[in-house]
Design a protein around this motif. Structure first.
Motif, PDB file in Angstrom:
ATOM      1  N   GLU A   1      -8.483  -7.549 -10.051  1.00  0.00           N
ATOM      2  CA  GLU A   1      -9.102  -7.076  -8.821  1.00  0.00           C
ATOM      3  C   GLU A   1      -8.763  -5.604  -8.596  1.00  0.00           C
ATOM      4  OE1 GLU A   1      -8.961  -7.873  -3.965  1.00  0.00           O
ATOM      5  OE2 GLU A   1      -7.686  -9.038  -5.329  1.00  0.00           O
ATOM      6  N   ILE A   2      -9.781  -4.756  -8.505  1.00  0.00           N
ATOM      7  CA  ILE A   2      -9.570  -3.341  -8.219  1.00  0.00           C
ATOM      8  C   ILE A   2      -9.430  -3.203  -6.708  1.00  0.00           C
ATOM      9  CG2 ILE A   2     -10.423  -1.000  -8.497  1.00  0.00           C
ATOM     10  CD1 ILE A   2      -9.837  -2.505 -11.102  1.00  0.00           C
ATOM     11  N   VAL A   3      -8.226  -2.880  -6.243  1.00  0.00           N
ATOM     12  CA  VAL A   3      -7.965  -2.845  -4.806  1.00  0.00           C
ATOM     13  C   VAL A   3      -8.068  -1.457  -4.203  1.00  0.00           C
ATOM     14  CG1 VAL A   3      -6.534  -4.911  -4.878  1.00  0.00           C
ATOM     15  CG2 VAL A   3      -5.472  -2.659  -5.198  1.00  0.00           C
ATOM     16  N   GLY A   4      -8.135  -0.431  -5.063  1.00  0.00           N
ATOM     17  CA  GLY A   4      -8.215   0.916  -4.526  1.00  0.00           C
ATOM     18  C   GLY A   4      -8.320   1.949  -5.620  1.00  0.00           C
ATOM     19  N   GLU A   5      -8.491   3.209  -5.211  1.00  0.00           N
ATOM     20  CA  GLU A   5      -8.586   4.314  -6.165  1.00  0.00           C
ATOM     21  C   GLU A   5      -7.979   5.565  -5.547  1.00  0.00           C
ATOM     22  OE1 GLU A   5     -12.627   6.236  -6.446  1.00  0.00           O
ATOM     23  OE2 GLU A   5     -13.231   4.309  -5.601  1.00  0.00           O
ATOM     24  N   ALA A   6      -7.618   6.507  -6.422  1.00  0.00           N
ATOM     25  CA  ALA A   6      -7.061   7.780  -5.965  1.00  0.00           C
ATOM     26  C   ALA A   6      -7.485   8.858  -6.950  1.00  0.00           C
ATOM     27  CB  ALA A   6      -5.536   7.702  -5.885  1.00  0.00           C
ATOM     28  N   ARG A   7      -7.669  10.087  -6.445  1.00  0.00           N
ATOM     29  CA  ARG A   7      -8.172  11.157  -7.300  1.00  0.00           C
ATOM     30  C   ARG A   7      -7.107  12.173  -7.689  1.00  0.00           C
ATOM     31  NH1 ARG A   7     -12.137  13.784  -2.693  1.00  0.00           N
ATOM     32  NH2 ARG A   7     -10.539  14.031  -1.069  1.00  0.00           N
ATOM     33  N   ASN A   8      -5.874  11.985  -7.236  1.00  0.00           N
ATOM     34  CA  ASN A   8      -4.774  12.840  -7.682  1.00  0.00           C
ATOM     35  C   ASN A   8      -3.460  12.102  -7.474  1.00  0.00           C
ATOM     36  OD1 ASN A   8      -3.746  13.408  -4.922  1.00  0.00           O
ATOM     37  ND2 ASN A   8      -5.647  14.614  -4.712  1.00  0.00           N
ATOM     38  N   GLY A   9      -2.380  12.692  -7.953  1.00  0.00           N
ATOM     39  CA  GLY A   9      -1.095  12.023  -7.886  1.00  0.00           C
ATOM     40  C   GLY A   9      -0.603  11.762  -6.477  1.00  0.00           C
ATOM     41  N   ALA A  10      -0.846  12.727  -5.579  1.00  0.00           N
ATOM     42  CA  ALA A  10      -0.398  12.561  -4.194  1.00  0.00           C
ATOM     43  C   ALA A  10      -1.091  11.372  -3.539  1.00  0.00           C
ATOM     44  CB  ALA A  10      -0.671  13.837  -3.400  1.00  0.00           C
ATOM     45  N   GLU A  11      -2.410  11.256  -3.769  1.00  0.00           N
ATOM     46  CA  GLU A  11      -3.143  10.118  -3.233  1.00  0.00           C
ATOM     47  C   GLU A  11      -2.670   8.818  -3.870  1.00  0.00           C
ATOM     48  OE1 GLU A  11      -7.350  10.399  -3.439  1.00  0.00           O
ATOM     49  OE2 GLU A  11      -7.484  12.164  -2.126  1.00  0.00           O
ATOM     50  N   ALA A  12      -2.333   8.889  -5.148  1.00  0.00           N
ATOM     51  CA  ALA A  12      -1.863   7.689  -5.853  1.00  0.00           C
ATOM     52  C   ALA A  12      -0.604   7.135  -5.193  1.00  0.00           C
ATOM     53  CB  ALA A  12      -1.591   8.018  -7.318  1.00  0.00           C
ATOM     54  N   VAL A  13       0.314   8.023  -4.850  1.00  0.00           N
ATOM     55  CA  VAL A  13       1.561   7.592  -4.211  1.00  0.00           C
ATOM     56  C   VAL A  13       1.269   6.970  -2.850  1.00  0.00           C
ATOM     57  CG1 VAL A  13       3.773   8.360  -3.286  1.00  0.00           C
ATOM     58  CG2 VAL A  13       2.942   9.294  -5.461  1.00  0.00           C
ATOM     59  N   GLN A  14       0.407   7.628  -2.089  1.00  0.00           N
ATOM     60  CA  GLN A  14       0.061   7.115  -0.763  1.00  0.00           C
ATOM     61  C   GLN A  14      -0.611   5.748  -0.848  1.00  0.00           C
ATOM     62  OE1 GLN A  14      -2.410  10.166   0.947  1.00  0.00           O
ATOM     63  NE2 GLN A  14      -0.719  11.600   1.258  1.00  0.00           N
ATOM     64  N   GLU A  15      -1.576   5.622  -1.757  1.00  0.00           N
ATOM     65  CA  GLU A  15      -2.304   4.364  -1.884  1.00  0.00           C
ATOM     66  C   GLU A  15      -1.427   3.254  -2.446  1.00  0.00           C
ATOM     67  OE1 GLU A  15      -5.901   3.733  -0.908  1.00  0.00           O
ATOM     68  OE2 GLU A  15      -4.712   5.142   0.268  1.00  0.00           O
ATOM     69  N   ALA A  16      -0.521   3.600  -3.328  1.00  0.00           N
ATOM     70  CA  ALA A  16       0.402   2.597  -3.872  1.00  0.00           C
ATOM     71  C   ALA A  16       1.297   2.054  -2.768  1.00  0.00           C
ATOM     72  CB  ALA A  16       1.241   3.201  -4.995  1.00  0.00           C
ATOM     73  N   GLN A  17       1.764   2.948  -1.899  1.00  0.00           N
ATOM     74  CA  GLN A  17       2.603   2.523  -0.784  1.00  0.00           C
ATOM     75  C   GLN A  17       1.821   1.638   0.185  1.00  0.00           C
ATOM     76  OE1 GLN A  17       3.842   6.367   0.671  1.00  0.00           O
ATOM     77  NE2 GLN A  17       5.673   6.405  -0.605  1.00  0.00           N
ATOM     78  N   ARG A  18       0.552   1.955   0.380  1.00  0.00           N
ATOM     79  CA  ARG A  18      -0.265   1.204   1.328  1.00  0.00           C
ATOM     80  C   ARG A  18      -0.715  -0.150   0.765  1.00  0.00           C
ATOM     81  NH1 ARG A  18      -5.727   0.574   2.743  1.00  0.00           N
ATOM     82  NH2 ARG A  18      -6.437   1.833   0.975  1.00  0.00           N
ATOM     83  N   LEU A  19      -1.128  -0.156  -0.512  1.00  0.00           N
ATOM     84  CA  LEU A  19      -1.734  -1.343  -1.099  1.00  0.00           C
ATOM     85  C   LEU A  19      -0.748  -2.230  -1.866  1.00  0.00           C
ATOM     86  CD1 LEU A  19      -4.919   0.436  -2.481  1.00  0.00           C
ATOM     87  CD2 LEU A  19      -4.823  -1.088  -0.500  1.00  0.00           C
ATOM     88  N   LYS A  20       0.352  -1.623  -2.336  1.00  0.00           N
ATOM     89  CA  LYS A  20       1.330  -2.347  -3.150  1.00  0.00           C
ATOM     90  C   LYS A  20       0.654  -3.119  -4.288  1.00  0.00           C
ATOM     91  CE  LYS A  20       4.884  -2.673   0.411  1.00  0.00           C
ATOM     92  NZ  LYS A  20       4.218  -1.679   1.277  1.00  0.00           N
ATOM     93  N   PRO A  21      -0.036  -2.412  -5.181  1.00  0.00           N
ATOM     94  CA  PRO A  21      -0.735  -3.070  -6.293  1.00  0.00           C
ATOM     95  C   PRO A  21       0.244  -3.597  -7.336  1.00  0.00           C
ATOM     96  CG  PRO A  21      -0.774  -0.711  -6.599  1.00  0.00           C
ATOM     97  CD  PRO A  21      -0.168  -0.949  -5.238  1.00  0.00           C
ATOM     98  N   ASP A  22      -0.237  -4.472  -8.184  1.00  0.00           N
ATOM     99  CA  ASP A  22       0.586  -4.968  -9.290  1.00  0.00           C
ATOM    100  C   ASP A  22       0.649  -3.926 -10.403  1.00  0.00           C
ATOM    101  OD1 ASP A  22       0.970  -7.658  -8.192  1.00  0.00           O
ATOM    102  OD2 ASP A  22      -1.160  -7.912  -8.589  1.00  0.00           O
ATOM    103  N   VAL A  23      -0.475  -3.242 -10.632  1.00  0.00           N
ATOM    104  CA  VAL A  23      -0.560  -2.241 -11.704  1.00  0.00           C
ATOM    105  C   VAL A  23      -1.293  -1.002 -11.198  1.00  0.00           C
ATOM    106  CG1 VAL A  23      -1.491  -1.708 -14.006  1.00  0.00           C
ATOM    107  CG2 VAL A  23      -0.574  -3.985 -13.529  1.00  0.00           C
ATOM    108  N   VAL A  24      -0.748   0.167 -11.530  1.00  0.00           N
ATOM    109  CA  VAL A  24      -1.428   1.435 -11.262  1.00  0.00           C
ATOM    110  C   VAL A  24      -1.907   1.981 -12.597  1.00  0.00           C
ATOM    111  CG1 VAL A  24      -1.238   3.783 -10.377  1.00  0.00           C
ATOM    112  CG2 VAL A  24       0.019   1.923  -9.273  1.00  0.00           C
ATOM    113  N   LEU A  25      -3.222   2.154 -12.727  1.00  0.00           N
ATOM    114  CA  LEU A  25      -3.804   2.737 -13.931  1.00  0.00           C
ATOM    115  C   LEU A  25      -3.821   4.237 -13.698  1.00  0.00           C
ATOM    116  CD1 LEU A  25      -4.951   1.514 -16.539  1.00  0.00           C
ATOM    117  CD2 LEU A  25      -7.218   1.607 -15.505  1.00  0.00           C
TER     118      LEU A  25
END
Length: 234
Positions: A33-57
Motif C-alpha cells: 500500500e502506497i501511503v504517501g510520497e515526498a519530493r525531497n529529503g526534508a519532506e521525506a522526514v516529515q511524512e515518515a514521522q506523520r505516516l510511520k510507514p513500514d518501508v521508505v523507498l
C-alpha cells in the motif's frame, strides 16, 4: 505489521514522473500500500514521522536534503524504529552506497529494476532483512571500506562507541559476526560452527542489540569499520 496487513510504503523522489510511476505500478500489487510520497529529503522526514510507514523507498540525490541525510534522520528517530529505508541507486552513483549503509539504510535497489524486483525488495526489507545477498554485500563493502580510512563514520565519539560495542561482544558473537561479514547465511554459519540455525538467530539478535545495528547489512559494515574483518588483500 502482520501477515494480514499490507506493507505501507512511502515513495520519495524529486521527479514527479518517477513518484507517479512507482505509485501506479506498486499499488497494483497485493500486500503493498502506497501511503504517501515526498519530493525531497526534508519532506521525506516529515511524512515518515506523520505516516510511520513500514518501508521508505528513498532516492539519494534530491534538493534541500539528500536521501542519505533523510535516511539518517529517519533511522535515528526512536519513534520510527520499525521503519526501514530502501535506497534507490544507479550504477554511476555507487559511491553513495557506503554512506547510505552508515546512515542506516536496510537495502539498495536499482532504479531500473522491474516491478516484481521492486516489490520483492520491499518485502525483504519490511521483514527486517538486508536486501542484498550477504556475499554481494561483502564485496560491495570491501570496495568502499578499502578506499576510506578506518573510522570513516565521522566523529571520534562514534568511533569510540563502535570500539566499545565490539569489545562488549563475546568470543562466540565475534565469531558469528565475522562469518556474517564473510557472506555466510544463518544455515552456513550453523554448519560452520556445529550449532543450530535457531542458535545462530539468537546470537545475531544479541549482536544487533549490542552494536545498535538494524539488520544484517549494518552488521557487515560494522565488522569492516571496526577492523574485525579486513578487505580482501589487506
Amino acid at each position: 505489521m502482520t501477515e494480514a496487513e499490507p506493507i505501507r510504503v512511502l515513495v520519495v523522489d524529486d521527479q514527479d514522473l518517477v513518484r507517479g510511476g512507482f505509485k501506479a505500478i506498486l499499488g497494483t500489487y497485493e500486500g503493498v500500500e502506497i501511503v504517501g510520497e515526498a519530493r525531497n529529503g526534508a519532506e521525506a522526514v516529515q511524512e515518515a514521522q506523520r505516516l510511520k510507514p513500514d518501508v521508505v523507498l528513498m532516492d539519494i540525490r534530491m534538493p534541500e536534503m539528500s536521501g542519505i541525510e533523510a535516511t539518517r534522520a529517519i533511522t535515528g528517530n526512536p519513534l520510527l524504529a520499525k521503519t526501514r529505508v530502501l535506497v534507490l541507486t544507479t550504477f554511476d552513483i555507487d559511491e553513495y552506497v557506503y554512506d547510505a549503509l552508515g546512515a542506516g539504510a536496510s537495502g539498495f535497489l536499482l532504479k531500473d529494476a522491474d516491478p516484481d524486483e521492486i516489490v520483492a525488495a520491499i518485502r525483504v526489507v519490511a521483514a527486517g532483512d538486508a536486501l542484498i545477498q550477504p556475499s554481494v554485500m561483502r564485496r560491495l563493502v570491501e570496495t568502499f571500506v578499502a578506499a576510506r580510512p578506518r573510522g570513516g563514520w565521522g566523529s571520534a565519539e562514534v568511533a569510540d562507541a563502535r570500539r566499545a560495542a565490539l569489545a562488549n561482544l563475546t568470543d562466540r558473537e565475534r565469531e558469528i559476526l565475522m562469518l556474517v561479514a564473510r557472506g555466510l547465511s544463518n544455515d552456513g554459519i550453523a554448519e560452520e560452527l556445529f550449532i543450530s540455525p535457531a542458535t545462530v538467530k539468537t546470537h545475531l539478535a544479541r549482536i544487533m542489540a549490542k552494536t545498535d545495528a538494524h539488520d544484517r547489512a549494518q552488521l557487515v559494515v560494522f565488522a569492516y569499520e571496526t577492523g574485525l574483518v579486513s578487505p580482501a588483500g589487506k
